[in-house]
Motif scaffolding. Structure first.
Motif, PDB file in Angstrom:
ATOM      1  N   ARG A   9       4.569 -36.097 -13.010  1.00 34.16           N
ATOM      2  CA  ARG A   9       3.488 -35.383 -12.346  1.00 34.16           C
ATOM      3  C   ARG A   9       2.338 -35.378 -13.344  1.00 34.16           C
ATOM      4  NH1 ARG A   9       1.347 -33.278  -7.567  1.00 34.16           N
ATOM      5  NH2 ARG A   9      -0.494 -32.307  -8.387  1.00 34.16           N
ATOM      6  N   ARG A  51       9.760 -27.758  -7.035  1.00 31.59           N
ATOM      7  CA  ARG A  51       8.873 -28.021  -5.895  1.00 31.59           C
ATOM      8  C   ARG A  51       8.914 -29.488  -5.491  1.00 31.59           C
ATOM      9  NH1 ARG A  51       5.278 -24.019  -4.234  1.00 31.59           N
ATOM     10  NH2 ARG A  51       5.605 -22.103  -5.393  1.00 31.59           N
ATOM     11  N   LEU A  54      11.980 -30.000  -3.519  1.00 27.03           N
ATOM     12  CA  LEU A  54      11.887 -29.418  -2.184  1.00 27.03           C
ATOM     13  C   LEU A  54      10.796 -30.071  -1.337  1.00 27.03           C
ATOM     14  CD1 LEU A  54      12.330 -25.717  -3.318  1.00 27.03           C
ATOM     15  CD2 LEU A  54      13.984 -27.072  -2.029  1.00 27.03           C
ATOM     16  N   GLY A  55      10.198 -31.136  -1.864  1.00 26.83           N
ATOM     17  CA  GLY A  55       9.210 -31.882  -1.083  1.00 26.83           C
ATOM     18  C   GLY A  55       7.884 -31.166  -0.924  1.00 26.83           C
ATOM     19  N   LEU A  56       7.637 -30.164  -1.762  1.00 28.25           N
ATOM     20  CA  LEU A  56       6.394 -29.413  -1.626  1.00 28.25           C
ATOM     21  C   LEU A  56       5.251 -30.049  -2.392  1.00 28.25           C
ATOM     22  CD1 LEU A  56       7.834 -25.802  -1.937  1.00 28.25           C
ATOM     23  CD2 LEU A  56       7.141 -26.992   0.140  1.00 28.25           C
ATOM     24  N   ILE A  57       5.580 -30.762  -3.455  1.00 24.25           N
ATOM     25  CA  ILE A  57       4.545 -31.524  -4.151  1.00 24.25           C
ATOM     26  C   ILE A  57       5.005 -32.972  -4.244  1.00 24.25           C
ATOM     27  CG2 ILE A  57       3.734 -29.554  -5.505  1.00 24.25           C
ATOM     28  CD1 ILE A  57       5.128 -30.775  -7.916  1.00 24.25           C
ATOM     29  N   ARG A  58       4.046 -33.862  -4.327  1.00 27.06           N
ATOM     30  CA  ARG A  58       4.374 -35.287  -4.397  1.00 27.06           C
ATOM     31  C   ARG A  58       4.277 -35.713  -5.853  1.00 27.06           C
ATOM     32  NH1 ARG A  58       0.883 -38.813  -1.601  1.00 27.06           N
ATOM     33  NH2 ARG A  58      -0.728 -37.631  -2.642  1.00 27.06           N
ATOM     34  N   TYR A  71      14.600 -34.178   0.042  1.00 26.91           N
ATOM     35  CA  TYR A  71      14.696 -32.961   0.863  1.00 26.91           C
ATOM     36  C   TYR A  71      14.233 -33.227   2.298  1.00 26.91           C
ATOM     37  CZ  TYR A  71      14.098 -28.065   2.235  1.00 26.91           C
ATOM     38  OH  TYR A  71      14.181 -26.852   2.883  1.00 26.91           O
ATOM     39  N   ALA A  83      15.968 -21.857  -0.588  1.00 27.09           N
ATOM     40  CA  ALA A  83      15.105 -21.771  -1.770  1.00 27.09           C
ATOM     41  C   ALA A  83      14.303 -20.474  -1.770  1.00 27.09           C
ATOM     42  CB  ALA A  83      14.157 -22.964  -1.804  1.00 27.09           C
ATOM     43  N   LEU A  85      11.133 -19.296  -3.853  1.00 24.51           N
ATOM     44  CA  LEU A  85      10.143 -19.716  -4.835  1.00 24.51           C
ATOM     45  C   LEU A  85       9.438 -18.506  -5.432  1.00 24.51           C
ATOM     46  CD1 LEU A  85       8.793 -22.873  -3.023  1.00 24.51           C
ATOM     47  CD2 LEU A  85      10.459 -22.727  -4.863  1.00 24.51           C
ATOM     48  N   ASP A  87       6.443 -17.549  -5.683  1.00 23.44           N
ATOM     49  CA  ASP A  87       5.365 -16.838  -4.984  1.00 23.44           C
ATOM     50  C   ASP A  87       5.675 -16.709  -3.498  1.00 23.44           C
ATOM     51  OD1 ASP A  87       5.276 -19.459  -4.394  1.00 23.44           O
ATOM     52  OD2 ASP A  87       3.102 -19.651  -4.447  1.00 23.44           O
TER      53      ASP A  87
END
Lengths: 300, 243
Positions: A9, A51, A54-58, A71, A83, A85, A87
């Protein structure tokens, strides 16, 4: 099994995400019935890894998978992975029950699960109150209820004790153990080492986006040297000499000797052979904090 | 997909916003139509048709769509939504359809209510009323516009994530920019998404300086706006990191 292959990342000006390119294939093995601590200093990439999983960020490079599948590719994600998280947020005007009903419909879970999980996290009495009136601890309980809704095999919690008061932390610790006792694989990320040391079975330590150590808590606390024995003797110099003659590394720690890589029994036998009277003999484990600093090179 | 759609409709029903909006829309529409039917004497079939298009549901469902999507970012519930439904394209599709459905339901309630009130008052005053075929014609046009604007609102809320900016922006566009464009440059303004094309579908010209689009062309234009908004929102949503 959770796998992160060359997960990368790159930093962006507006984001402080720092999981960089690594040539490693890292596997976070999270065993059923065990709580695994995912540790690292702030900025180590714990939340980013979770994240990305969990596919929330690439990720800008690499992959992160559950048993070889991303995910997004899981057929019923909420039945496999729950999950919580850092927040966790809710619509303030919606009640806890309705929040869970929406998730139950989305995940195609029986509506009866809503009451089950509300009771499991102790929110049954507050279920019909709007979330805007909830305390931090109640919100955290609701987030956990949402994660448990699909009765998942794996439970992932990112810094779950952040913002909780001491009773909340104690409750969380018990909950982690209960979930593991129910056969779930629990992965909990944290930078609060003392807190984690009380509730985990296994440990994975990352720093700078790299995995620095993993194993059972006992293995990680043992460090590279394995067992360490602390011994006190009437004649420490003579005992140290005898131990070194048997090939053991000895370090002075005040009035005590630290014998690296051996057990108290073996030290006792050598002391007997050397005719040295002992005044104290005990195994010594490193604290998780010292193990952590040793593995992360003191990053903070 | 049906589970996602049911979940989105449940989201709509489980906050006070939707009920409040239905009530406010109904009351406002009934007041406008009631007063018009009572105070005006000069009614033709065309003016009665026009009166029954005083259906505030189109405006309110547009705002509700904006609020519903931008609210996912404002309240940071987008993370739990995506965790529960990792296919973001399906999630967006479900939201767009659910707000189109909500728009249809809202407009159905409001239009039927104001038609009943208007027709009752006009009948009591022995003034011109519409027959069932004409009422049905007005009804389907109102429903269609509300459905399309609900979907369009979701897209705007997905593009402009800041809820306040999105709502203020769409209000300025709908009440100032597009009407100004219709008056100053009808040839451009009649293609607008909040007044121009919807007026073409309804068949009521808000300005007197030229012809609007025919209902069929206006419908295609509106579908084009929704399609464009959907494509842009989908592209942005797929690329966006949820940190």
């Amino acid at each position: 099994m959770i796998r992160r292959d060359g997960l990368r990342r790159d930093p962006r000006p507006a984001q402080a995400l720092r999981l960089r390119q690594r040539r490693q294939r890292a596997e976070l093995r999270v065993a059923p019935g065990r709580v695994t601590g995912f540790l690292g200093p702030n900025g180590a990439g714990k939340s980013t890894t979770l994240r990305a999983l969990l596919g929330l960020i690439r990720p800008t490079g690499g992959t992160a998978t559950f048993d070889g599948r991303r995910y997004e590719e899981l057929e019923h994600p909420s039945r496999q992975v729950g999950a919580v998280l850092e927040d966790a947020s809710f619509h303030p005007g919606r009640t806890a029950r309705n929040h869970l009903r929406v998730l139950a419909v989305t995940g195609e879970h029986p509506m009866g699960r809503v009451d089950d999980v509300l009771a499991a996290v102790g929110l049954a009495d507050a279920a019909d109150r709007r979330v805007k009136g909830y305390s931090m601890g109640m919100r955290q309980r609701l987030a956990i209820a949402a994660a448990l809704l699909g009765d998942p095999e794996v439970l992932i919690l990112d810094e779950p004790t952040n913002g909780l008061d001491p009773p909340g932390i104690s409750w969380m610790r018990r909950l982690l153990r209960e979930q593991a006792a129910n056969g779930r694989a629990v992965l909990v990320s944290s930078h609060l080492l003392a807190e984690v040391a009380q509730s985990v079975d296994d440990v994975v330590i990352i720093a700078g986006g790299e995995m620095r150590g993993r194993g059972t808590l006992a293995e990680v606390l043992g460090g590279d040297e394995g067992a360490v024995t602390e011994v006190r003797a009437q004649d420490p110099e003579r005992l140290a000499s005898a131990l070194e003659q048997h090939g053991h590394r000895v370090e002075r720690d005040g009035a005590s000797l630290l014998v690296l890589g051996t057990s108290p029994e073996e030290v006792g036998v050598i002391a007997l052979e050397a005719q040295v009277a002992l005044t104290g003999l005990a195994p010594r484990t490193r604290s998780l904090e010292s193990a952590f600093f040793a593995l992360t090179g003191g990053e903070s | 997909m049906s589970a996602l759609l049911r979940a989105e409709l449940l989201k709509l029903r489980t906050t006070r916003t939707f009920i409040t909006l239905v009530s406010v829309t109904l009351v406002l529409s009934l007041i406008v139509v009631g007063l018009t039917a009572i105070l005006s004497d000069d009614f033709t079939k065309e003016s009665v048709r026009e009166m029954f298009t005083f259906d505030f549901s189109s405006l309110f469902i547009l705002l509700l769509g904006v609020t519903g999507m931008a609210g996912e970012w404002r309240h940071r519930t987008i993370t739990s939504s995506v965790l529960a439904a990792p296919d973001r394209l399906k999630l967006l599709t479900a939201k767009v359809i659910s707000y189109a459905v909500a728009g249809t339901v809202l407009s159905l309630i409001v239009t039927v209510a104001l038609m009943a009130l208007g027709t009752l008052i006009l009948s009591l005053r022995d003034l011109t009323t519409l027959d069932l075929a004409d009422l049905a014609d007005v009804l389907w046009r109102n429903l269609l516009v509300a459905a399309l604007l609900g979907a369009f609102g979701v897209c705007i809320g997905g593009i402009v994530r800041n809820q306040i900016v999105a709502i203020v922006g769409i209000l300025i566009f709908a009440f100032a920019l597009e009407p100004a464009l219709l008056n100053l440059a009808l040839e451009v303004g009649k293609f607008g998404p909040t007044t121009g094309a919807p007026s073409g579908i309804i068949g009521v010209n808000p300005v007197d300086n030229g012809e609007l689009l025919s209902p069929a062309v206006a419908l295609l234009v509106m579908i084009g706006w929704v399609g464009l908004g959907f494509a842009v929102t989908a592209w942005m949503l797929k690329r966006r990191d949820l940190v």
